[in-house]
Design a protein around this motif. Structure first.
Motif, PDB file in Angstrom:
ATOM      1  N   MET A 189       3.148 -12.816  18.792  1.00 12.58           N
ATOM      2  CA  MET A 189       2.160 -12.047  18.059  1.00 12.58           C
ATOM      3  C   MET A 189       2.563 -11.960  16.597  1.00 12.58           C
ATOM      4  N   ARG A 190       1.582 -12.055  15.752  1.00 18.61           N
ATOM      5  CA  ARG A 190       1.868 -12.223  14.337  1.00 18.61           C
ATOM      6  C   ARG A 190       1.028 -11.271  13.504  1.00 18.61           C
ATOM      7  N   TYR A 191       1.566 -10.785  12.418  1.00 27.57           N
ATOM      8  CA  TYR A 191       0.761 -10.057  11.469  1.00 27.57           C
ATOM      9  C   TYR A 191       1.171 -10.493  10.079  1.00 27.57           C
ATOM     10  N   HIS A 192       0.223 -10.453   9.168  1.00 31.04           N
ATOM     11  CA  HIS A 192       0.460 -10.835   7.787  1.00 31.04           C
ATOM     12  C   HIS A 192       0.550  -9.570   6.959  1.00 31.04           C
ATOM     13  N   SER A 193       0.763  -9.677   5.687  1.00 29.07           N
ATOM     14  CA  SER A 193       0.743  -8.512   4.809  1.00 29.07           C
ATOM     15  C   SER A 193       0.274  -8.915   3.430  1.00 29.07           C
ATOM     16  N   ILE A 194      -0.844  -8.375   3.018  1.00 30.63           N
ATOM     17  CA  ILE A 194      -1.350  -8.649   1.675  1.00 30.63           C
ATOM     18  C   ILE A 194      -0.421  -8.064   0.622  1.00 30.63           C
ATOM     19  N   LEU A 195       0.428  -7.083   1.015  1.00 30.64           N
ATOM     20  CA  LEU A 195       1.412  -6.544   0.081  1.00 30.64           C
ATOM     21  C   LEU A 195       2.364  -7.624  -0.402  1.00 30.64           C
ATOM     22  N   GLY A 196       2.672  -8.577   0.463  1.00 29.67           N
ATOM     23  CA  GLY A 196       3.553  -9.670   0.064  1.00 29.67           C
ATOM     24  C   GLY A 196       2.942 -10.537  -1.005  1.00 29.67           C
ATOM     25  N   VAL A 197       1.639 -10.763  -0.934  1.00 28.24           N
ATOM     26  CA  VAL A 197       0.954 -11.544  -1.961  1.00 28.24           C
ATOM     27  C   VAL A 197       1.037 -10.843  -3.298  1.00 28.24           C
ATOM     28  N   ILE A 198       0.877  -9.511  -3.287  1.00 28.21           N
ATOM     29  CA  ILE A 198       0.974  -8.752  -4.536  1.00 28.21           C
ATOM     30  C   ILE A 198       2.369  -8.869  -5.127  1.00 28.21           C
ATOM     31  N   THR A 199       3.379  -8.804  -4.283  1.00 22.33           N
ATOM     32  CA  THR A 199       4.753  -8.964  -4.751  1.00 22.33           C
ATOM     33  C   THR A 199       4.960 -10.335  -5.371  1.00 22.33           C
ATOM     34  N   LEU A 200       4.455 -11.386  -4.715  1.00 24.42           N
ATOM     35  CA  LEU A 200       4.611 -12.732  -5.240  1.00 24.42           C
ATOM     36  C   LEU A 200       3.886 -12.915  -6.566  1.00 24.42           C
ATOM     37  N   ALA A 201       2.800 -12.168  -6.736  1.00 20.48           N
ATOM     38  CA  ALA A 201       2.042 -12.272  -7.977  1.00 20.48           C
ATOM     39  C   ALA A 201       2.659 -11.464  -9.105  1.00 20.48           C
ATOM     40  N   GLY A 202       3.779 -10.795  -8.806  1.00 17.78           N
ATOM     41  CA  GLY A 202       4.446 -10.016  -9.838  1.00 17.78           C
ATOM     42  C   GLY A 202       3.858  -8.633 -10.020  1.00 17.78           C
ATOM     43  N   LEU A 203       3.073  -8.157  -9.060  1.00 18.05           N
ATOM     44  CA  LEU A 203       2.454  -6.850  -9.143  1.00 18.05           C
ATOM     45  C   LEU A 203       2.922  -6.009  -7.977  1.00 18.05           C
ATOM     46  N   THR A 204       2.860  -4.717  -8.105  1.00 17.16           N
ATOM     47  CA  THR A 204       3.132  -3.811  -6.997  1.00 17.16           C
ATOM     48  C   THR A 204       2.144  -2.665  -7.057  1.00 17.16           C
ATOM     49  N   ALA A 205       1.972  -2.019  -5.913  1.00 18.14           N
ATOM     50  CA  ALA A 205       1.091  -0.860  -5.890  1.00 18.14           C
ATOM     51  C   ALA A 205       1.592   0.212  -6.851  1.00 18.14           C
ATOM     52  N   HIS A 206       2.938   0.320  -6.997  1.00 23.61           N
ATOM     53  CA  HIS A 206       3.497   1.321  -7.900  1.00 23.61           C
ATOM     54  C   HIS A 206       3.065   1.063  -9.343  1.00 23.61           C
ATOM     55  N   ALA A 207       3.000  -0.214  -9.736  1.00 24.46           N
ATOM     56  CA  ALA A 207       2.632  -0.539 -11.107  1.00 24.46           C
ATOM     57  C   ALA A 207       1.201  -0.121 -11.407  1.00 24.46           C
ATOM     58  N   GLN A 208       0.369   0.037 -10.365  1.00 21.02           N
ATOM     59  CA  GLN A 208      -1.021   0.396 -10.563  1.00 21.02           C
ATOM     60  C   GLN A 208      -1.272   1.879 -10.325  1.00 21.02           C
ATOM     61  N   ALA A 209      -0.210   2.666 -10.143  1.00 18.35           N
ATOM     62  CA  ALA A 209      -0.362   4.068  -9.782  1.00 18.35           C
ATOM     63  C   ALA A 209      -1.118   4.842 -10.861  1.00 18.35           C
ATOM     64  N   LEU A 210      -1.884   5.852 -10.408  1.00 14.19           N
ATOM     65  CA  LEU A 210      -2.607   6.735 -11.310  1.00 14.19           C
ATOM     66  C   LEU A 210      -1.829   8.037 -11.410  1.00 14.19           C
ATOM     67  N   PRO A 211      -1.205   8.340 -12.558  1.00 11.61           N
ATOM     68  CA  PRO A 211      -0.319   9.500 -12.642  1.00 11.61           C
ATOM     69  C   PRO A 211      -1.089  10.818 -12.614  1.00 11.61           C
ATOM     70  N   LEU A 212      -0.564  11.775 -11.829  1.00 12.35           N
ATOM     71  CA  LEU A 212      -1.073  13.145 -11.831  1.00 12.35           C
ATOM     72  C   LEU A 212      -0.134  14.064 -12.601  1.00 12.35           C
ATOM     73  N   ILE A 213       1.170  13.853 -12.410  1.00 12.28           N
ATOM     74  CA  ILE A 213       2.200  14.577 -13.160  1.00 12.28           C
ATOM     75  C   ILE A 213       3.171  13.544 -13.694  1.00 12.28           C
ATOM     76  N   ASP A 214       3.463  13.582 -14.974  1.00 12.90           N
ATOM     77  CA  ASP A 214       4.367  12.612 -15.583  1.00 12.90           C
ATOM     78  C   ASP A 214       5.186  13.304 -16.660  1.00 12.90           C
ATOM     79  N   THR A 215       6.304  13.906 -16.247  1.00 13.36           N
ATOM     80  CA  THR A 215       7.224  14.562 -17.152  1.00 13.36           C
ATOM     81  C   THR A 215       8.567  13.868 -17.048  1.00 13.36           C
ATOM     82  N   PRO A 216       9.501  14.164 -17.948  1.00 14.33           N
ATOM     83  CA  PRO A 216      10.818  13.509 -17.841  1.00 14.33           C
ATOM     84  C   PRO A 216      11.510  13.703 -16.499  1.00 14.33           C
ATOM     85  N   ASP A 217      11.237  14.844 -15.820  1.00 17.57           N
ATOM     86  CA  ASP A 217      11.944  15.140 -14.572  1.00 17.57           C
ATOM     87  C   ASP A 217      11.089  14.971 -13.323  1.00 17.57           C
TER      88      ASP A 217
END
Length: 434
Positions: free
Chosen positions: A1-29
């Motif tokens: 049984m096999r499953y794929h992951s589109i997350l891997g394609v994003i990694t290969l493309a040099g992108l990550t979900a984190h890089a696209q995050a929408l900040p709600l709180i962004d302070t130094p800490d």
């Protein structure tokens, strides 16, 4: 049984979900952000591997959405965590292997974990050298040959629907282990490692409970590592006779990877021994690659040989570092078999980058069944051609065409219905990180 992951394609493309995050709180800490990923795929297979006649045409999709955050505490390290849901579905005929039937629709919790990193509290372990986390999360060992995450994502097409996780079988919507406790020690150089307790809620995997210890030594030229996995329990309700051996199973693994001091080269190898109630099985691979940096499009050539013993249990392997890891061949590994047991696989791959955001690839696989006693003969060959195109930070498009030719049909001891002619398989997947 096999499953794929589109997350891997994003990694290969040099992108990550984190890089696209929408900040709600962004302070130094303190940082809190909304993170998400939507994926959709169109699939067509002229042949099928579920005993039926004709081809299959289906669609898959999922959307992952949630919060991720961390906060630095004065002289007390950093707390971090995440919570996310996944909604998934399959439409149409269901997949070519018969694992989904096209009626799957589910929304469930995917990520729900908390963790703590030590900052500079323990200098002997380095910056953030002590990292403890628990909850529902992904855990991976090395390149994912033994443990990558908690797939696969089966639907209603098998076992009267009792293994259903909500569709999106190929896209691999769900990866997290249901319950975990993970301790990581050390940084990325020298001695470092992890110890983990994992509890799966994946019925297709018989809901195994495992303990894992992974010890690594890393220098500039590469990494040497040793792994021990011990099976603590399985669900008797869902475990096949083969899967019941996971209760008390021990797996011992050795691996190495790096460039051995050669620019543009890459080498990897892993050897693992399973002992399941006295029945021993082995799996291993050797891989070498080279990037011709001075040639047009800087192509990378990879060669690999993999061997899985006749009674090898593929455990929790999965899509890891790109197409062909660790399920090899998009048709074979997803639908036709072999499924990482009783087989030897020879692989050649060529990838090139005509543009920074565009990767073109050609992958060849040759499958040889090791033993033929009361098992299907899944000898065959496959050629896959694909592109990975990061159109923008919020759009990744990945078309693929696969040509799969088994030596035997289902009527002659293989798995492909309608003869052993070449199957033309095609897919188009689209990912939208946000």
């Amino acid at each position: 049984m096999r499953y794929h992951s589109i997350l891997g394609v994003i990694t290969l493309a040099g992108l990550t979900a984190h890089a696209q995050a929408l900040p709600l709180i962004d302070t130094p800490d303190t940082h809190v952000s909304v993170e998400g990923l939507a994926a959709y795929g169109l699939f067509d297979s002229r042949k099928r591997y579920d005993g039926g006649e004709g081809g299959k045409h289906w669609r898959e999709g999922f959307i992952k959405y949630g919060l991720k955050g961390d906060t630095r505490m004065a002289d007390a390290g950093t707390l971090y965590g995440a919570f996310a849901l996944v909604s998934s579905a399959t439409w149409g005929d269901g997949d070519a292997g018969g694992f989904t039937d096209g009626s799957e629709r589910t929304t469930k919790i995917e990520d729900a974990y908390l963790g703590w990193r030590s900052a500079d509290l323990f200098p002997a372990f380095g910056q953030d050298g002590v990292d403890f986390s628990f909850g529902r999360q992904v855990y991976k060992v090395g390149r994912g040959f033994l443990i990558n995450d908690d797939g696969p994502n089966l639907g209603k097409g098998v076992a009267d629907g009792s293994l259903n996780r909500g569709g999106a079988y190929y896209l691999g919507a769900r990866h997290a282990f249901d319950r975990t406790a993970v301790l990581r020690l050390g940084g990325e150089q020298g001695w470092h490692g992890s110890a983990a307790w994992l509890k799966s809620d994946n019925r297709a995997q018989a809901e195994p409970e495992l303990s894992v210890v992974d010890l690594q030594y890393t220098q500039t030229i590469g990494t040497l590592a040793a792994t021990w996995i011990h099976g603590l329990d399985v669900s008797r309700r869902f475990a096949s006779e083969f899967q019941q051996r996971r209760d008390g199973m021990n797996v011992y693994g050795l691996r190495a990877e790096g460039n051995a001091g050669i620019d543009n080269a890459s080498f990897a190898a892993e050897y693992a021994l399973q002992d399941a109630q006295g029945d021993q099985a082995r799996a291993w691979y050797l891989e070498a690659g080279y990037r011709f940096a001075d040639l047009l499009w800087a192509p990378t050539l990879t060669a690999r040989y993999t061997r899985y013993g006749q009674n090898w249990d593929s455990l929790l392997t999965g899509y890891s570092t790109g197409y062909g890891t660790w399920f090899q061949g998009e048709v074979a590994a997803n639908y036709a078999g072999p499924f990482n047991s009783n087989t030897a696989v020879s692989h050649l791959g060529l990838k090139a980058n005509p543009l920074e955001a565009l990767t073109l690839g050609v992958l060849f696989f040759d499958f040889r069944t090791l033993g033929d006693r009361q098992v299907r003969n899944l000898d065959g060959r496959e050629l896959d051609l694909f592109a990975e195109w990061a159109v923008s930070p919020h759009l990744i498009v990945t078309p693929l065409i696969g040509l799969y030719r088994p030596e035997r049909s289902a009527a002659d001891g293989g798995s492909q219905s309608g003869g052993n002619g070449t199957n033309l398989y095609s897919q188009l997947t689209v990912a939208v990180p946000f």
